[in-house]
Structures are given as structure tokens and as C-alpha cells.
Design a protein around this motif. Structure first.
Motif, PDB file in Angstrom:
ATOM      1  N   ARG A 205      71.106  59.896  52.527  1.00  0.00           N
ATOM      2  CA  ARG A 205      71.261  58.446  52.475  1.00  0.00           C
ATOM      3  C   ARG A 205      69.879  57.827  52.268  1.00  0.00           C
TER       4      ARG A 205
ATOM      5  N   VAL B  37      69.710  59.053  46.221  1.00  0.00           N
ATOM      6  CA  VAL B  37      70.147  57.947  47.081  1.00  0.00           C
ATOM      7  C   VAL B  37      68.984  56.991  47.303  1.00  0.00           C
TER       8      VAL B  37
ATOM      9  N   HIS C 151      73.153  58.467  42.654  1.00  0.00           N
ATOM     10  CA  HIS C 151      74.071  58.892  43.712  1.00  0.00           C
ATOM     11  C   HIS C 151      75.252  59.683  43.122  1.00  0.00           C
TER      12      HIS C 151
END
Length: 345
Positions: free
Chosen positions: A257, A282, A304
Motif C-alpha cells: 500500500r 502503489v 497498481h
């Protein structure tokens, strides 16, 4: 869309499209009452939740793209859900879009799609790792502009370098298995050492990943690959202080993330040469990307796409739908998120 013949029967609510597992979705629709929403606004969804439109919905399935018309499954939205809702089945391994604590307080169980994402995400991490080692964007952009050898920089070989895996879970373990044949030395950091069964499944012999502290991983790795979930604890886990601890010419890979790394600190480290290169799938403010990353030729950037294969996305949809079916007919989930196991202790 709805296939419901009676508003009294238990229902499932599908938020978003099914792209790959249409056959599985069709079978679910034949076995129970399914409503599907593929557009709208958060305001409309909240109003419908409050008006009784979904009063018999027991299980909610959600694709990540449904955030466009529901927003986050935050405490506000969770509070609006009808009392009939007992299960939220999320299509994704990461589930930071859902406030699990608020769900637990309302007696709602949450599932995700672990395991099936491991291979595709690990493949993406290795793609980024090898490209970052070779600073691949520089020669690629050069050749597209009609240039040749005079613009091609030297890269680095993986053999003999130390790869620090931050989070030796399913994806981190899959990265370790892929990295070992390249001659990378492996070490990792978790909140606690991995169980012997995890190491046995890796079966890497003399190159079994070594457990180190977080600080030791930062100080001694030549490459750091991030594989921890996003939480309050891991938000900006890597910032300016942590980058300062790292080796000169460190390479950083992130397929977890974006918010786990402070992008301002990352860009600053790239610009002054502390960081050799980065490979990122990300970003902190997706779909926005820090302009310092966009313009830096030592940044390998992907939008992503870690799980973006037909095969993996179908497996993810199947897992989500199987959780819905199991919730409706057996009153339990197949892949509940870890927080539920912790609550049950």
C-alpha cells in the motif's frame, strides 16, 4: 439488477461488476436472491440503506471499484447498514477500505481474498525488483526515442545482494521463493519470527530467510521489498528517519500500500542519490502520483496492477462469491479477516 422473487427471502447484495467469474455469479443468482448495484452515489446508497431497500440483505459482496459509488465502508456507512447484514465479502487481499472494528461492534463478519493474490503480486514485485536493479526505465525510454548504447546506464546484478522482506506473509513468502534462484541473500522482519511450518513450506535450504529486527533490516539490506498490510501501525512506517538508516544506493520495492511509505521522503532520497532506484505499484494518493516520482528516471512505476491477470482476478472473484454463498447457507465465512480470529480468543 435483482433476481429476487420475494422480498422476504434472505438476500445478497453485489456492489460492482463481476468481470471474470460470471459462471459462478450466475450459479449464485440461481441459488439465492441477489441484488446488484453497478453505479450511483454514496448519498443514494446511504439513503437506500436507511429507507429499508436492503432490509433483508444478509451478505454484501464488494469489488474495489464499487468505492466510486459507495465510498469507503467506514463507520458512517457501517452504521447505516440494516441489522440483517451479517457478512461483508471483500474482493481483495488488502481490506483497508473497510472499518473492521465498526463491523465487529455490529456483529458483522468480514472476509477478504488472501492466498489467491500471492503469486501474481509476488511476480509483480520481482518484475519491479529486476527493473529497478537495471534502472530499466532509462534504456527503455531512450530506445523509444531512437537512441541506443550511449544512453544506457549500468545496472546491478542481484546475485550476492541482500533482500530484506518487510512482512513474510503469503506474498512475502512467495517473493522469497522467487528471489532465491537469483542468488539474493534473504532476510525478513515480522512482528514476530515466522513459524517453523512457514519455513518448511518455503523449503529454501541454506538460503532460508533470516529473521532480523526492523532496524537491522533497514541498515543491512541492499533491497527492501514491502509486504505488510496498511494499518494505523504501518502508515508511514518508512519515512525520512528510516531511509537515513538504510545503506547508500538502497533499492525500495512496494507492492503493498502506498501509505506505508512517506512519498515526500522517498522522492527526497531519490533526488539526492541515497536511493539507487524504486519500483512502485502503489502510491499514497492513487490515482495521483507524486510529480517527483513521475519525473525521476530511477523510478519504475506501475498503476497498481499487482493482481491484474485474468487468472488471478477470476480466482479473487470466485473466493468473494464463495464467501457470500457460505455466509448465506452455512452462516460462516471461508476466509475471514484475521481480526475475527483475534476477537474470538
Amino acid at each position: 439488477m435483482s433476481n429476487c422473487s420475494s422480498v422476504e427471502q434472505p438476500q445478497a447484495l453485489m456492489l460492482g461488476e463481476i468481470y471474470h467469474a460470471k459462471d459462478v455469479f450466475d450459479r449464485l443468482c440461481k441459488s439465492c436472491c441477489v441484488k446488484q448495484i453497478t453505479n450511483g452515489t454514496r448519498g443514494q446508497f446511504l439513503d437506500d440503506c436507511g429507507s429499508g431497500t436492503y432490509n433483508n440483505v444478509v451478505a454484501i459482496a464488494r469489488n474495489i471499484d464499487s468505492i466510486q459509488f459507495t465510498g469507503l465502508f467506514d463507520s458512517e456507512l457501517i452504521a447505516k447498514l440494516p441489522s440483517s447484514v451479517k457478512f461483508i465479502c471483500h474482493n481483495g487481499a488488502g481490506y483497508d477500505q473497510i472499518d473492521v472494528k465498526a463491523c465487529i461492534e455490529r456483529g458483522i463478519l468480514v472476509s477478504n481474498t488472501p492466498f489467491v493474490v500471492n503469486d501474481a503480486t509476488a511476480d509483480t514485485a520481482m518484475l519491479l525488483l529486476l527493473a529497478a536493479l537495471r534502472r530499466a526505465w532509462i534504456p527503455q525510454s531512450a530506445v523509444r526515442n531512437g537512441l541506443w548504447d550511449n544512453t544506457r546506464p549500468f545496472g546491478r546484478d542481484p546475485k550476492g545482494l541482500t533482500l530484506g522482506i518487510l512482512g513474510l506473509g503469503g506474498i512475502g513468502s512467495a517473493v522469497a521463493k522467487r528471489a532465491a534462484p537469483f542468488g539474493l541473500k534473504l532476510q525478513y522482519h515480522n512482528q514476530s519470527p515466522a513459524r517453523a511450518s512457514v519455513m518448511s513450506r518455503l523449503n529454501l535450504g541454506d538460503n532460508e530467510p533470516k529473521y532480523v529486527t526492523f532496524e537491522e533490516l533497514l541498515r543491512t539490506s541492499d533491497i527492501i521489498s514491502v509486504h505488510v498490510p496498511l494499518s494505523a501501525r504501518t502508515r508511514h512506517l518508512i519515512g525520512k528517519k528510516e531511509i537515513e538508516m538504510m545503506k547508500e544506493n538502497i533499492i525500495i520495492i512496494n507492492t503493498a500500500r502506498g501509505l506505508i511509505i512517506d512519498e515526500n521522503a522517498l522522492v527526497e532520497g531519490l533526488e539526492r542519490g541515497k536511493i539507487w532506484s524504486v519500483g512502485l505499484d502503489v502510491f499514497e494518493q492513487e490515482p495521483e502520483i507524486h510529480p517527483g516520482l513521475i519525473k525521476n528516471e530511477n523510478a519504475i512505476l506501475l498503476p497498481h496492477i499487482g493482481t491484474a491477470t485474468i487468472d488471478t482476478r477470476k480466482c479473487m472473484e470466485v473466493t468473494m462469491l464463495d464467501n457470500v454463498k457460505n455466509g448465506l447457507f452455512h452462516k460462516q465465512l471461508l476466509t475471514p479477516v484475521p481480526e475475527h480470529a483475534q476477537t474470538a480468543r
